[in-house]
Motif scaffolding. Structure first.
Motif, PDB file in Angstrom:
ATOM      1  N   ARG A 269       1.418   5.053  -2.948  1.00 32.79           N
ATOM      2  CA  ARG A 269       1.114   6.266  -2.680  1.00 32.79           C
ATOM      3  C   ARG A 269       2.198   7.084  -2.881  1.00 32.79           C
ATOM      4  O   ARG A 269       2.074   8.436  -3.133  1.00 32.79           O
ATOM      5  CB  ARG A 269       0.758   6.281  -1.192  1.00 32.79           C
ATOM      6  CG  ARG A 269      -0.460   5.535  -1.037  1.00 32.79           C
ATOM      7  CD  ARG A 269      -0.797   5.235   0.544  1.00 32.79           C
ATOM      8  NE  ARG A 269      -2.034   4.620   0.784  1.00 32.79           N
ATOM      9  CZ  ARG A 269      -2.687   3.960   1.746  1.00 32.79           C
ATOM     10  NH1 ARG A 269      -1.757   3.755   2.736  1.00 32.79           N
ATOM     11  NH2 ARG A 269      -3.546   3.466   1.809  1.00 32.79           N
TER      12      ARG A 269
ATOM     13  N   VAL B 277       2.331   7.997  -6.761  1.00 35.41           N
ATOM     14  CA  VAL B 277       1.358   8.821  -7.088  1.00 35.41           C
ATOM     15  C   VAL B 277       1.713  10.425  -6.478  1.00 35.41           C
ATOM     16  O   VAL B 277       1.327  11.522  -7.327  1.00 35.41           O
ATOM     17  CB  VAL B 277      -0.078   8.493  -6.568  1.00 35.41           C
ATOM     18  CG1 VAL B 277      -1.019   9.633  -7.017  1.00 35.41           C
ATOM     19  CG2 VAL B 277      -0.341   7.264  -7.370  1.00 35.41           C
ATOM     20  N   SER B 278       2.358  10.426  -5.379  1.00 39.70           N
ATOM     21  CA  SER B 278       2.674  11.684  -4.726  1.00 39.70           C
ATOM     22  C   SER B 278       3.816  12.404  -5.731  1.00 39.70           C
ATOM     23  O   SER B 278       3.538  13.570  -5.934  1.00 39.70           O
ATOM     24  CB  SER B 278       3.144  11.443  -3.259  1.00 39.70           C
ATOM     25  OG  SER B 278       3.624  12.566  -2.854  1.00 39.70           O
TER      26      SER B 278
ATOM     27  N   LYS C 282       0.947  -1.027  -0.104  1.00 39.21           N
ATOM     28  CA  LYS C 282       0.066   0.065   0.014  1.00 39.21           C
ATOM     29  C   LYS C 282       0.905   1.366  -0.039  1.00 39.21           C
ATOM     30  O   LYS C 282       0.257   2.300  -0.781  1.00 39.21           O
ATOM     31  CB  LYS C 282      -1.013   0.089   1.053  1.00 39.21           C
ATOM     32  CG  LYS C 282      -2.289  -0.978   1.030  1.00 39.21           C
ATOM     33  CD  LYS C 282      -3.025  -0.614   2.220  1.00 39.21           C
ATOM     34  CE  LYS C 282      -4.185  -1.837   2.150  1.00 39.21           C
ATOM     35  NZ  LYS C 282      -5.099  -1.727   3.031  1.00 39.21           N
ATOM     36  N   TRP C 283       2.015   1.219   0.637  1.00 37.27           N
ATOM     37  CA  TRP C 283       2.857   2.499   0.827  1.00 37.27           C
ATOM     38  C   TRP C 283       3.358   2.780  -0.469  1.00 37.27           C
ATOM     39  O   TRP C 283       3.624   4.204  -0.712  1.00 37.27           O
ATOM     40  CB  TRP C 283       3.741   2.438   1.895  1.00 37.27           C
ATOM     41  CG  TRP C 283       4.771   1.425   1.592  1.00 37.27           C
ATOM     42  CD1 TRP C 283       4.661   0.061   1.949  1.00 37.27           C
ATOM     43  CD2 TRP C 283       6.074   1.680   0.960  1.00 37.27           C
ATOM     44  NE1 TRP C 283       5.854  -0.444   1.607  1.00 37.27           N
ATOM     45  CE2 TRP C 283       6.960   0.350   0.773  1.00 37.27           C
ATOM     46  CE3 TRP C 283       6.756   2.625   0.197  1.00 37.27           C
ATOM     47  CZ2 TRP C 283       8.019   0.229   0.277  1.00 37.27           C
ATOM     48  CZ3 TRP C 283       7.778   2.345  -0.341  1.00 37.27           C
ATOM     49  CH2 TRP C 283       8.521   1.100  -0.199  1.00 37.27           C
TER      50      TRP C 283
END
Length: 64
Positions: free
Chosen positions: A54, A57-58, A50-51
């Motif tokens: 993210r 995308v950031s 999950k990390w």
């Protein structure tokens, strides 16, 4: 299927679908190549943990 605790998510249909994996990947690649433009690009990020997506995308959002 490699993690026994998650085998409840798998079915016999999943096993049959794996036979089509290469065709699906090629189709996916063709779709992205045909529809990604400079003003509306596609970004494909791995989602194994999950990390990580993210973070990806950031980084993409900051590049805009």
């Amino acid at each position: 299927m490699d993690v026994p605790e998650r085998n409840w998510k798998s079915s016999s249909a999943d096993v049959r679908e794996r036979a089509h994996w290469d065709d699906c990947r090629q189709a996916f690649s063709r779709v992205l190549s045909a529809t990604s433009t400079r003003w509306a690009p596609w970004y494909v990020v791995p989602a194994d943990h999950k990390w990580f997506p993210r973070v990806c995308v950031s980084a993409v959002r900051q590049a805009w």
